[in-house]
Design an enzyme around this catalytic site. Structure first.
Site, short mmCIF file in Angstrom:
data_model
loop_
_atom_site.label_atom_id
_atom_site.label_comp_id
_atom_site.label_asym_id
_atom_site.label_seq_id
_atom_site.Cartn_x
_atom_site.Cartn_y
_atom_site.Cartn_z
N ASP A 104 0.84 -1.20 0.00
CA ASP A 104 0.00 0.00 0.00
C ASP A 104 0.88 1.25 0.00
OD1 ASP A 104 -2.16 -1.68 0.20
OD2 ASP A 104 -2.31 -1.48 2.39
N1 URA Z 1 -1.20 -6.00 3.76
C1 URA Z 1 -1.71 -4.74 3.81
O1 URA Z 1 -2.74 -4.52 4.40
N2 URA Z 1 -1.03 -3.78 3.17
C2 URA Z 1 0.12 -3.97 2.54
O2 URA Z 1 0.71 -3.02 2.00
C3 URA Z 1 0.66 -5.26 2.50
C4 URA Z 1 -0.03 -6.26 3.12
#
Ligand code: URA
Length: 255
Positions: A104
Site C-alpha cells: 500500500d
Molecule cells: N497487507 C496490507 O494490508 N497492506 C500492505 O501493504 C501489505 C499487506
C-alpha cells in the site's frame, strides 16, 4: 540477443539518449570489438560482441533485480505520470520495470523491482506460498487470543485467510494511546490483507512494514528509499530458501 548498436547503448545505459549516442558514435568514442564504430544500425550480438564507450566496456544484462526499502507515500507501480512510483526511485533504469507485488502507499519496507516477469510470476504464484512477514503497529492492546485468531484463518467476508503466523513483539501501554506491535507472516497477498486481518480481530494498523519475503530479510543497512542491485541467482536463492532461522531475534532487531 541481437540489437542495433544505438539500442544496445541505451539498453546498457538508459542515460544515453539517442542524441547523445549519435554524438558519441560520430566522435568515434564507441568501439565494437576494439574498432571504432560509427553506424548506429550495426547489429550487436550481446553474447559475442564487446562494446565500449570511451574505453569502458558496457555490460548488457537482460534482467536486473533491485531490492528497495520502500518509503511511505510512494506508489507500488511501474512508471506513472501522475504520481511518484517505486520505479522512479531507481536511478537510470529504462522501461519495463515493475514492483513484484504491491505494498500500500502508506506501507514501508521490502520490495523487489525487476524487469523479469518469470520471477514475478513465480514469487506471486499462490501455489508457491512464499511467506511474507510484516511488522504492524496496531491500535490498542492485542492479546494472545487475537494472535491465535490471526494464525488460524479468519473469515473476511469475501475469503478466509490461509493459516498465518503471528506473535506480539512489543506493547506500549501509554494511558491514552496504547499500541501493540505484532509480527505477522502470511503466504497470500490479497488487497489490504494484513490491515483487514487486524481489523477483523478488533484493532487497526497504524504503521506497517514488510521485513521479509521468503528467506530474504530487509537489510538494516538500507535506509528508507535506498536500494541495492542483486544478481538474479543470488536473489532467487535467498527468496526460495527458509528464512526462519533466528527469526525472533531478527524480528526484534527492527523495533
Ligand atoms: N497487507 C496490507 O494490508 N497492506 C500492505 O501493504 C501489505 C499487506
Amino acid at each position: 540477443m541481437v540489437f542495433r548498436l544505438d539500442r544496445f547503448l541505451s539498453e546498457c545505459d538508459p542515460t544515453l539518449t539517442r542524441k547523445t549516442a549519435k554524438a558519441l558514435l560520430h566522435d568515434g568514442a564507441v568501439t565494437v570489438n576494439g574498432k571504432p564504430a560509427r553506424d548506429a544500425a550495426l547489429k550487436i550480438d550481446t553474447d559475442k560482441d564487446v562494446v565500449a564507450v570511451g574505453g569502458k566496456t558496457l555490460v548488457y544484462r537482460q534482467f536486473r533485480y533491485f531490492t528497495i526499502n520502500k518509503p511511505a507515500g510512494v506508489l507500488s507501480a511501474s512508471r506513472d505520470n501522475r504520481a511518484q512510483t517505486v520505479v522512479d526511485l531507481i536511478d537510470g533504469i529504462g522501461d519495463g520495470y515493475f514492483p513484484v507485488g504491491r505494498l500500500d502507499r502508506d506501507t514501508e519496507g521490502l520490495l523487489i523491482i525487476t524487469n523479469d516477469g518469470a520471477l514475478a510470476h513465480e514469487l506471486l504464484s499462490p501455489r508457491k506460498h512464499v511467506p511474507k512477514t510484516y511488522i504492524a503497529v496496531c491500535k490498542g492492546t492485542l492479546d494472545e487470543n487475537a494472535c491465535e485468531r490471526l494464525q488460524n484463518g479468519l473469515n473476511l467476508g469475501d475469503f478466509t485467510t490461509a493459516p498465518a503466523k503471528a506473535c506480539i513483539l512489543q506493547r506500549d501501554l501509554s494511558e491514552n494511546d496504547p499500541t501493540t506491535t505484532i509480527a505477522i507472516t502470511i503466504t497470500e497477498g490479497k488487497f489490504h490483507q494484513v490491515k483487514r486481518m487486524v481489523e477483523a480481530v478488533g484493532s487497526e494498523v497504524l504503521h506497517l512494514r514488510r521485513v521479509r519475503m521468503g528467506g530474504l530479510w530487509l537489510s538494516q543497512e538500507l535506509a528508507s528509499g535506498a536500494y541495492i542491485e542483486t544478481d538474479g541467482e543470488t536473489l532467487k536463492k535467498e527468496l526460495f530458501q527458509d528464512g526462519t532461522n533466528d527469526e525472533e531475534r531478527r524480528l526484534r532487531s527492527y523495533l
